[in-house]
Every structure is written in structure tokens, then in C-alpha cells.
Scaffold this motif. Structure first.
Motif, PDB file in Angstrom:
ATOM      1  N   TRP A  27      34.555  26.742  38.893  1.00  0.00           N
ATOM      2  CA  TRP A  27      33.761  27.873  39.357  1.00  0.00           C
ATOM      3  C   TRP A  27      34.165  28.260  40.774  1.00  0.00           C
ATOM      4  N   THR A  28      34.373  27.285  41.640  1.00  0.00           N
ATOM      5  CA  THR A  28      34.791  27.542  43.022  1.00  0.00           C
ATOM      6  C   THR A  28      36.158  28.213  43.049  1.00  0.00           C
ATOM      7  N   LEU A  29      37.073  27.723  42.236  1.00  0.00           N
ATOM      8  CA  LEU A  29      38.409  28.299  42.174  1.00  0.00           C
ATOM      9  C   LEU A  29      38.361  29.735  41.644  1.00  0.00           C
ATOM     10  N   GLY A  79      38.600  35.528  42.706  1.00  0.00           N
ATOM     11  CA  GLY A  79      37.954  36.841  42.627  1.00  0.00           C
ATOM     12  C   GLY A  79      37.847  37.502  43.991  1.00  0.00           C
ATOM     13  N   ILE A  80      37.472  36.747  44.986  1.00  0.00           N
ATOM     14  CA  ILE A  80      37.369  37.284  46.350  1.00  0.00           C
ATOM     15  C   ILE A  80      38.745  37.717  46.840  1.00  0.00           C
ATOM     16  N   LEU A  83      41.265  38.693  45.064  1.00  0.00           N
ATOM     17  CA  LEU A  83      41.631  39.898  44.324  1.00  0.00           C
ATOM     18  C   LEU A  83      40.957  41.136  44.924  1.00  0.00           C
ATOM     19  N   ILE A  84      39.705  41.024  45.271  1.00  0.00           N
ATOM     20  CA  ILE A  84      38.977  42.143  45.881  1.00  0.00           C
ATOM     21  C   ILE A  84      39.602  42.518  47.222  1.00  0.00           C
ATOM     22  N   VAL A  85      39.937  41.532  48.027  1.00  0.00           N
ATOM     23  CA  VAL A  85      40.563  41.794  49.335  1.00  0.00           C
ATOM     24  C   VAL A  85      41.913  42.484  49.147  1.00  0.00           C
ATOM     25  N   LEU A  86      42.708  42.017  48.197  1.00  0.00           N
ATOM     26  CA  LEU A  86      44.018  42.619  47.956  1.00  0.00           C
ATOM     27  C   LEU A  86      43.899  44.060  47.476  1.00  0.00           C
TER      28      LEU A  86
END
Length: 91
Positions: free
Chosen positions: A11-13, A18-19, A21-24
Motif C-alpha cells: 500500500w505504501t509503495l 501514485g504521488i 505519477l501526479i507530480v510528473l
């Protein structure tokens, strides 16, 4: 206990990925915004932010290149942004 750790690590990974990916995606959108701007827009937004820039006929083509390289560092411009601003000033 081991199953709990595996699920927690997974879950942490997944959350971290996901974070990232959003930043990119966000940085790509910002890059597209900059890429779509003209030299005059970039000049107005960046050069005028700190000082009243001189008229474009104040310096020669070669001098604008040197000034552009110097100001690129100070204004934290990309090569593409610098080139667009210099092209505008050399018109």
C-alpha cells in the motif's frame, strides 16, 4: 504479522507511485504551458519581474546572446525560454 507487513508495504509503495505519477503529470502540463509561450510573453513575465529591460535595439545580436546567457542563470530560465526571448529581442 508478515501478511500485514506485506500489505502495508504494498500500500505504501502504491501510494508513493501514485504521488510520483501526479507530480510528473503536473510538471509535464507546466512544461507544455511554457513551450506554448512566445518570446515576448516570456520576456514580459521574466525580465520585467526584476528590472526595466532596455529596448531591443540597445544591444547587438551578439550582445543579446551574452546577456541572455547571463540572465538565464539569474532568472532560472531553460535553454528554450532563453532562446525564445533572445529571438524576440533580435527582431
Amino acid at each position: 504479522m508478515k501478511i500485514y507487513k506485506i500489505k502495508k508495504n504494498t500500500w505504501t509503495l502504491a501510494t508513493g507511485a501514485g504521488i510520483l505519477l501526479i507530480v510528473l503529470i503536473n510538471s509535464c502540463a507546466e512544461s507544455r504551458k511554457v513551450a506554448d509561450k512566445t518570446g515576448v510573453q516570456l520576456w514580459s513575465e521574466n525580465c520585467r519581474r526584476c528590472h526595466n529591460p532596455p529596448a531591443s535595439n540597445t544591444f547587438s545580436h551578439e550582445q543579446w546572446v551574452m546577456i541572455g546567457m547571463h540572465m538565464q542563470t539569474r532568472a532560472q530560465l531553460t535553454d528554450k525560454e532563453r532562446d525564445k526571448i533572445i529571438a524576440f529581442l533580435q527582431q
